[in-house]
Motif scaffolding. Structure first.
Motif, mmCIF file in Angstrom:
data_model
loop_
_atom_site.group_PDB
_atom_site.id
_atom_site.type_symbol
_atom_site.label_atom_id
_atom_site.label_comp_id
_atom_site.label_asym_id
_atom_site.label_seq_id
_atom_site.Cartn_x
_atom_site.Cartn_y
_atom_site.Cartn_z
ATOM 1 N N ILE A 9 -16.491 -10.835 62.114
ATOM 2 C CA ILE A 9 -17.909 -10.487 62.142
ATOM 3 C C ILE A 9 -18.014 -8.967 62.155
ATOM 4 C CG2 ILE A 9 -20.095 -10.822 63.376
ATOM 5 C CD1 ILE A 9 -18.599 -13.154 64.888
ATOM 6 N N GLY A 10 -18.709 -8.385 61.191
ATOM 7 C CA GLY A 10 -18.826 -6.929 61.190
ATOM 8 C C GLY A 10 -19.176 -6.394 59.816
ATOM 9 N N THR A 11 -18.720 -5.185 59.567
ATOM 10 C CA THR A 11 -19.004 -4.519 58.283
ATOM 11 C C THR A 11 -17.743 -4.452 57.424
ATOM 12 O OG1 THR A 11 -18.578 -2.358 59.283
ATOM 13 C CG2 THR A 11 -20.862 -3.142 59.296
ATOM 14 N N HIS A 12 -16.854 -5.421 57.600
ATOM 15 C CA HIS A 12 -15.579 -5.442 56.893
ATOM 16 C C HIS A 12 -15.786 -5.494 55.380
ATOM 17 C CE1 HIS A 12 -16.888 -9.482 58.188
ATOM 18 N NE2 HIS A 12 -16.487 -9.887 56.993
ATOM 19 N N ARG A 13 -14.747 -5.045 54.655
ATOM 20 C CA ARG A 13 -14.771 -5.113 53.200
ATOM 21 C C ARG A 13 -14.307 -6.495 52.761
ATOM 22 N NH1 ARG A 13 -11.933 -1.448 55.923
ATOM 23 N NH2 ARG A 13 -10.204 -1.210 54.454
ATOM 24 N N LEU A 14 -14.930 -7.024 51.719
ATOM 25 C CA LEU A 14 -14.547 -8.316 51.156
ATOM 26 C C LEU A 14 -13.988 -8.111 49.749
ATOM 27 C CD1 LEU A 14 -17.483 -10.633 52.280
ATOM 28 C CD2 LEU A 14 -15.117 -10.696 53.073
ATOM 29 N N VAL A 15 -12.766 -8.572 49.543
ATOM 30 C CA VAL A 15 -12.109 -8.446 48.242
ATOM 31 C C VAL A 15 -11.864 -9.858 47.715
ATOM 32 C CG1 VAL A 15 -10.158 -7.497 46.972
ATOM 33 C CG2 VAL A 15 -10.987 -6.339 49.046
ATOM 34 N N PRO A 16 -12.628 -10.284 46.701
ATOM 35 C CA PRO A 16 -12.462 -11.647 46.183
ATOM 36 C C PRO A 16 -11.401 -11.712 45.086
ATOM 37 C CG PRO A 16 -14.361 -10.611 45.161
ATOM 38 C CD PRO A 16 -13.767 -9.577 46.096
ATOM 39 N N PHE A 17 -10.790 -12.881 44.941
ATOM 40 C CA PHE A 17 -9.936 -13.144 43.794
ATOM 41 C C PHE A 17 -9.892 -14.652 43.572
ATOM 42 C CE2 PHE A 17 -6.932 -13.234 47.364
ATOM 43 C CZ PHE A 17 -6.142 -14.338 47.096
ATOM 44 N N THR A 18 -9.475 -15.039 42.393
ATOM 45 C CA THR A 18 -9.361 -16.449 42.033
ATOM 46 C C THR A 18 -7.900 -16.775 41.762
ATOM 47 O OG1 THR A 18 -11.579 -16.468 41.071
ATOM 48 C CG2 THR A 18 -10.091 -18.246 40.418
ATOM 49 N N ALA A 19 -7.444 -17.895 42.303
ATOM 50 C CA ALA A 19 -6.079 -18.351 42.059
ATOM 51 C C ALA A 19 -6.102 -19.856 41.862
ATOM 52 C CB ALA A 19 -5.167 -17.984 43.232
ATOM 53 N N MET A 20 -5.456 -20.327 40.813
ATOM 54 C CA MET A 20 -5.411 -21.746 40.465
ATOM 55 C C MET A 20 -6.820 -22.342 40.425
ATOM 56 S SD MET A 20 -1.925 -23.053 42.377
ATOM 57 C CE MET A 20 -1.617 -24.396 41.198
ATOM 58 N N GLY A 21 -7.775 -21.529 39.949
ATOM 59 C CA GLY A 21 -9.137 -21.993 39.757
ATOM 60 C C GLY A 21 -9.979 -22.067 41.011
ATOM 61 N N LYS A 22 -9.464 -21.588 42.147
ATOM 62 C CA LYS A 22 -10.214 -21.683 43.398
ATOM 63 C C LYS A 22 -10.495 -20.289 43.964
ATOM 64 C CE LYS A 22 -8.857 -26.345 44.649
ATOM 65 N NZ LYS A 22 -8.369 -27.259 45.705
ATOM 66 N N PRO A 23 -11.658 -20.124 44.641
ATOM 67 C CA PRO A 23 -12.029 -18.806 45.169
ATOM 68 C C PRO A 23 -11.284 -18.459 46.457
ATOM 69 C CG PRO A 23 -13.739 -20.401 45.685
ATOM 70 C CD PRO A 23 -12.734 -21.126 44.833
ATOM 71 N N HIS A 24 -10.911 -17.204 46.566
ATOM 72 C CA HIS A 24 -10.245 -16.659 47.755
ATOM 73 C C HIS A 24 -10.908 -15.329 48.092
ATOM 74 C CE1 HIS A 24 -7.343 -19.414 45.955
ATOM 75 N NE2 HIS A 24 -6.669 -19.441 47.102
ATOM 76 N N GLU A 25 -10.869 -14.967 49.358
ATOM 77 C CA GLU A 25 -11.384 -13.668 49.797
ATOM 78 C C GLU A 25 -10.427 -13.043 50.795
ATOM 79 O OE1 GLU A 25 -16.188 -13.194 49.668
ATOM 80 O OE2 GLU A 25 -15.370 -14.392 51.321
#
Length: 581
Positions: free
Chosen positions: A162-178
Motif C-alpha cells: 500500500i503506498g506510492t510504489h511503482r508498478l511495472v507490468p509485463f505479460t508472460a505465457m499470455g497472462k498479466p504480471h506486475e
C-alpha cells in the motif's frame, strides 16, 4: 466475514483494523496466527496487537475475555454481528511481518488478520482505506480498495503493498504480471521485468502452463537483506537496493526471483500432507522441507541457465560453492536433512555460533541431494522434472505423504536404489556426492586459497614452491574487524580455545588485518603456531593456536577433459545449454 484496514497516521506504525463477523452465536472465539506458511517459526503475531475491543455494530460494547496468548472470547449476547476493533504495531520490515511508515504500508496477512476457529473455509471480504494518494496492490480479486477471498487461507496468502510504489507490468505465457517496487536502488525496471518474464516462462514451460490468472511480485529495496516469501499468486522479495549490479549481484537477485516463483508449484500447489489443512495455532511437522526448499534451491539456478539468463560456468561455480559449504559444515555429520526439516521450528530460523557444528540447513543439503537425485534418475532415463510433475498429478489435492518423494523415485529408478539413496543421504548423515560424470562433469577438491575462498572454481594456481598455509578453522564475520563468527569443531582454533565473538587484534604482539592473518598462516604453515591477542568481552586475552594441515574442503566442478559426444548431449539435456569449452 469482513476485514477493514485503515492507517490514519502512518508515522505511528499502527494499522487500525476491524473484524466483522455475522452469526456469532452466544459467544465468539477468535484467534491470531502464531506463524505464517512458508516460514517455519512461531512468531507470536498477537504480541503486536493492542487496544482490542468488541461491539455489536450498534455501539453497544461487548465483554472480551482472553483465553490464552492468542485467543479471545467475545460474549455476543445474542447480537446479530460482532465487530472487533484493534490496532497492530507494524515496524518490522521483513517478508514475513508488517511495516507501516510515511512511505508505505506492507501487510503479511497472517500477522494481522484474526480468524474464527472452525470457520476458516468461509468467504472473506477486505476493505482497505489508504491515505490520500496511496494505492493498493495485491493478488486478491477485486480492487481498487475492496477485495474478496474464497476463504481465510487465501486471505492470509495474499500480501498487500500500500503506498506510492511503482508498478511495472509485463505479460508472460499470455497472462498479466506486475512488479510493485518500493524503495530506491540501482535497478533497471524494464530489464528486471523482461528477465522476470523469462523466468516465469521457463518454469511455466516445465509444468505445462501457469496455474493462476494474474501474478504480483512485491519488491522491497532495502539495505543489505535478501529474502523472499512465496504465495499462490504473488511473492514478496526483500532485495538489497544495489543488488542489480555488477553481474554476480544481479544473478543472485534473479536467483531469488526464480526460487520464490518456483514455489508456485513446489510449496503452494504441492505441499506436505502434514500441512493439509494449515493449523495457524501451532507448529506442523514434516520431514520433507529438504524437498520443498532444497529442490526449489536446485531449480532456482538450473532454470536461469535453461532460460539463458546465467552462463553455464556461473551455475557450475554456484553448485561448487554449495558443495564446499556442505563439506565445511561439521553438523552435516550429526544431523540428517530429514531431521533438519523436522526441527526447522527450533533450528533453521534460530541459528547461533554453534549451528555449523550441530546442524545442517535443509536448503543447503537439500539442494545437493536434489542435484544428486536428478543425476541418479538421469542414469535411468528419467529426471527430477519427471518426479515433480508426477507428484503434482498424484498429490496436489491431498498433499505429499512423508514417503511420497521416495516412492516416486522408486517407481522411476527401482525400489532398492531409492532405498539406498535415501538411507545414505536423506535419512543418513553422509555428505551427498552427486554422480556428476552422468552429465560429463568432474568434481575436484583442493585446500582453500585464502580466508574468503568460497570454492566453486579452481582458484589461483599455487606456486609449486609456495609454502602450504596452516589451518586455523575459525570463520570471520564480514567487516573491517577480525571478529570470529564461528569455530569449526575439531579444528585447531576449537582445540586451542578460540571463541565465537573473539576479536583478533594482534599476532605475536603486532596488529593484524585479514591480509596479515593470511600471511601469518602461510608463513607458519602446518605445525606452526599463532600467538593471538584477542578482545573477549572487552578484555584482552592471549590464545596460542598450534596450526594444522589445511583440509581439502574446497570443491569445484568443470567439464570432463575430452568429453564424448554422449557426455555433451547429456549435459545439454540436463541444463539446456552446450557444455563450455
Amino acid at each position: 466475514m469482513r476485514h477493514r484496514v485503515r492507517m490514519p497516521e502512518p508515522h505511528t506504525h499502527l494499522f487500525h483494523l476491524e473484524f466483522e463477523v455475522d452469526r456469532p452465536g452466544e459467544t465468539l472465539d477468535l484467534a491470531f496466527p502464531v506463524w505464517t506458511p512458508g516460514s517455519y517459526l512461531v512468531r507470536e503475531f498477537a504480541r503486536h496487537v493492542e487496544g482490542l475491543a468488541a461491539s455489536d455494530g450498534q455501539g453497544r460494547a461487548l465483554p472480551v475475555h482472553r483465553l490464552d496468548k492468542r485467543r479471545l472470547r467475545v460474549d455476543s449476547a445474542g447480537a446479530a454481528r460482532v465487530v472487533v476493533s484493534f490496532r497492530v504495531y507494524a515496524n518490522e520490515l521483513t517478508v514475513r511481518t508488517c511495516h507501516l511508515d510515511g512511505t508505505h504500508g506492507y501487510l503479511n496477512g497472517a500477522a494481522v488478520f484474526p480468524y474464527i476457529p472452525g470457520r476458516e473455509r468461509e468467504p472473506q471480504e477486505l476493505l482497505v482505506e489508504p491515505p490520500e494518494g496511496w494505492k493498493v496492490s495485491t493478488a486478491l480479486a477485486g480492487g481498487p480498495t475492496r477485495f474478496t477471498a474464497r476463504d481465510y487461507d487465501e486471505l492470509v496468502d495474499s500480501p498487500l503493498e500500500i503506498g506510492t510504489h511503482r508498478l511495472v507490468p509485463f505479460t508472460a505465457m499470455g497472462k498479466p504480471h506486475e512488479i510493485a517496487i518500493w524503495g530506491r536502488g540501482n535497478l533497471d525496471e524494464g530489464r528486471l521485468a523482461d528477465d522476470a518474464a523469462r523466468i516465469v516462462e521457463e518454469h511455466g514451460r516445465m509444468f505445462g502452463g501457469l496455474p493462476y490468472d494474474r501474478y504480483l511480485f512485491i519488491v522491497h529495496l532495502v539495505d543489505k537483506r535478501r529474502g523472499g516469501l512465496e504465495h499462490a499468486a504473488s511473492t514478496t522479495l526483500s532485495i538489497g537496493r544495489h543488488q542489480f549490479f555488477p553481474k554476480d549481484a544481479y544473478e543472485e537477485t534473479l536467483g531469488l526471483v526464480s526460487h520464490e516463483f518456483f514455489h508456485v508449484w513446489n510449496v503452494k500447489k504441492l505441499r506436505p500432507a502434514a500441512f493439509v489443512p494449515f493449523d495457524y495455532g501451532q507448529e506442523q511437522y514434516t520431514r520433507l522441507l529438504w524437498w520443498f526448499e532444497g529442490a526449489t534451491s536446485y531449480y532456482e539456478g538450473l532454470a536461469l541457465v535453461r532460460a539463458g539468463l546465467v552462463p553455464v560456468r556461473s551455475h557450475l561455480r554456484n553448485l561448487g560453492q554449495a558443495l564446499t559449504t556442505l563439506e565445511r559444515t561439521p553438523g552435516a555429520r550429526k544431523m540428517s536433512v530429514e531431521e533438519a526439516s523436522f526441527l526447522a521450528w527450533v533450528k533453521h530460523y534460530r541459528p547461533d555460533e554453534n549451528s555449523v557444528n550441530s546442524a545442517i540447513s535443509y536448503y543447503l543439503k537439500g539442494e545437493i541431494v536434489a542435484f544428486a537425485l536428478d543425476l541418479l534418475l538421469r542414469g535411468h532415463g528419467a529426471s527430477l522434472d519427471d518426479v515433480l510433475r508426477a507428484l503434482l498429478g498424484r498429490y496436489e489435492a491431498t498433499g505429499v505423504p512423508e514417503d511420497g518423494v521416495e516412492a516416486e523415485v522408486a517407481r522411476l529408478a527401482g525400489a532398492e536404489e531409492a532405498r539406498v539413496f535415501f538411507d545414505r543421504w536423506v535419512r543418513g548423515t553422509e555428505r551427498a556426492r552427486p554422480d556428476v560424470e552422468t552429465v560429463g562433469l568432474v568434481m575436484h577438491r583442493r585446500a582453500a586459497h585464502g580466508l574468503e575462498d568460497k570454492g566453486g572454481t579452481a582458484g589461483k594456481r599455487d606456486d609449486a614452491e609456495a609454502p602450504r598455509p596452516g589451518w586455523l578453522g575459525a570463520d570471520l564475520a564480514p567487516g573491517s574487524k577480525l571478529v570470529v563468527q564461528q569455530v569449526r569443531e575439531g579444528s585447531p582454533a576449537h582445540r586451542a580455545g578460540l571463541y565465537a565473538d573473539d576479536e583478533l587484534v594482534a599476532e605475536s604482539g603486532f596488529r593484524i588485518d585479514r591480509a596479515g592473518l593470511w600471511d601469518r598462516l602461510c608463513q607458519r604453515g602446518p605445525g606452526g603456531t599463532l600467538w593471538l591477542t584477542v578482545f573477549r568481552r572487552d578484555e584482552l586475552v592471549e590464545v596460542v593456536v598450534p596450526l594444522g594441515a589445511p583440509p581439502e574442503d574446497t570443491l569445484w566442478l568443470e567439464p570432463a577433459p575430452f568429453a564424448s559426444e554422449l557426455d555433451r548431449e547429456s549435459f545439454r539435456s540436463w541444463c539446456g545449454q552446450a557444455m563450455p569449452e
